[in-house]
Scaffold this active site. Sequence first.
Site, PDB file in Angstrom:
ATOM      1  CB  CYS A 324      -0.875  -0.136   1.244  1.00 28.05           C
ATOM      2  SG  CYS A 324      -0.092  -0.021   2.824  1.00 28.05           S
ATOM      3  CG  HIS A 369      -4.403   0.030   3.763  1.00 29.19           C
ATOM      4  ND1 HIS A 369      -3.524  -0.883   3.105  1.00 29.19           N
ATOM      5  CD2 HIS A 369      -5.383   0.693   2.872  1.00 29.19           C
ATOM      6  CE1 HIS A 369      -4.140  -0.739   1.862  1.00 29.19           C
ATOM      7  NE2 HIS A 369      -5.098  -0.149   1.456  1.00 29.19           N
ATOM      8  CG  HIS A 381      -6.674   0.555  -1.524  1.00 29.11           C
ATOM      9  ND1 HIS A 381      -6.892   0.116  -0.586  1.00 29.11           N
ATOM     10  CD2 HIS A 381      -7.671   0.247  -2.472  1.00 29.11           C
ATOM     11  CE1 HIS A 381      -7.988  -0.604  -0.473  1.00 29.11           C
ATOM     12  NE2 HIS A 381      -8.455  -0.572  -1.680  1.00 29.11           N
TER      13      HIS A 381
END
Length: 406
Positions: A324, A369, A381
């Site tokens: 990520c 994240h 993402h």
Amino acid sequence: MNSKMTKAVSYTLAACVVVSSLSFSASAATATSGVSALSSATGVLETTDYTAFAGAQLSVNDMIANANILAAESQLADNEASTVAASEENPYADIAIAQVDNYVYIRESASADSDYVGKLYNNSAATVSETVEAEDGTWLLITSGDVTGYVKSEYVVQGDQELAKEVSRRLATVKTTTLYVREEATTESDIIDLIPVGDDLTVIDESMADTGWVKVTCNAGEGYVSTDYVDLSTDFTVAESKNAEIARIAKEEEEKKAAQEAAKKATQAAAAVEKANSSSSSSSSKSYSAPSGTDGSSVVAYGSQFVGNPYVYGGSSLTNGTDCSGFVMSVYSAFGVSLPHSSSALRSAGYGVSYDEMQPGDIVCYSGHVGIYAGNGQLLHASTYRTGITYSNVNYKQILAIRRIF
């Protein structure tokens, strides 16, 4: 105050303001989770020993001004919050939480006519060391971050344990190279996520802490981590001094101009390369357009080309696999912007904006994240091994910070 309690200091760049945080981590681990700003570096302070992080040098008195001297019988005016001595039952007794529309000024002296030395933003925390009765009402001498001064008692609530928990965030900061997040609280359970050293997760349940496990939230959902490999602390947003505010605004403006100039140069260079290679394309592999433009929408347009490409833990390749933070880093790198390969460190990138101000290209940070806001309520993402680079609803989990580069 519990003599076993450890007091920690951390620094964070929160939405629109540069702040630091007061963190408390008790051996009994009884605090629950909440929502607040994020820290990117945390130090631990026991008695008078202090290890500085992020280049900051603060003494014990700078951060916590006589936190335990308030008498139990003190009564705060206007907000009807009683002051009680800190204890194991209520470690937040000396903590005051701002309850205002935006911020309250922290004054040099207990008078509205005195100059202000900083701002205490809504839901930010401070340590109270003295109550002063003045002609215009009750004032509190507080320390919040590196700011010490006076605020009117009517603008804060003190000793409210539930409110303190609500506006704070219980953190599990990774202290091992790779932290395994497991489906159940056992080493025999399946691993659902991997978190790198230095990143942190939001703790949502500590009822099993005495067995060596806490429940956290991560990109893969809710899972358990071993307390052997994390440091637990509670994070509060704190005040910003007048000088820090001036410096922050100037720095943000400089960084914004530098990012736009870098993006312009990177776009021109990429376009030149693409033009030079336009006659030699390969039919066996997917081709990608060079970055074009110098705004958030351009970032989204470029990054969206890689939807469907794989997720690889620790990776940063937009074509062969990335995680990520690697995705966000690599997309912005194409625009000449250097960002850290860390979801927690990205909470300090650029400058903060509110949820209502969010626009395409903004970096959206979650517990464990991070992704790029694509507009229309969508997040772009590198999600999981199963989905790879994809789109999700931006509100699929609690948003911790929103950062803007351009």
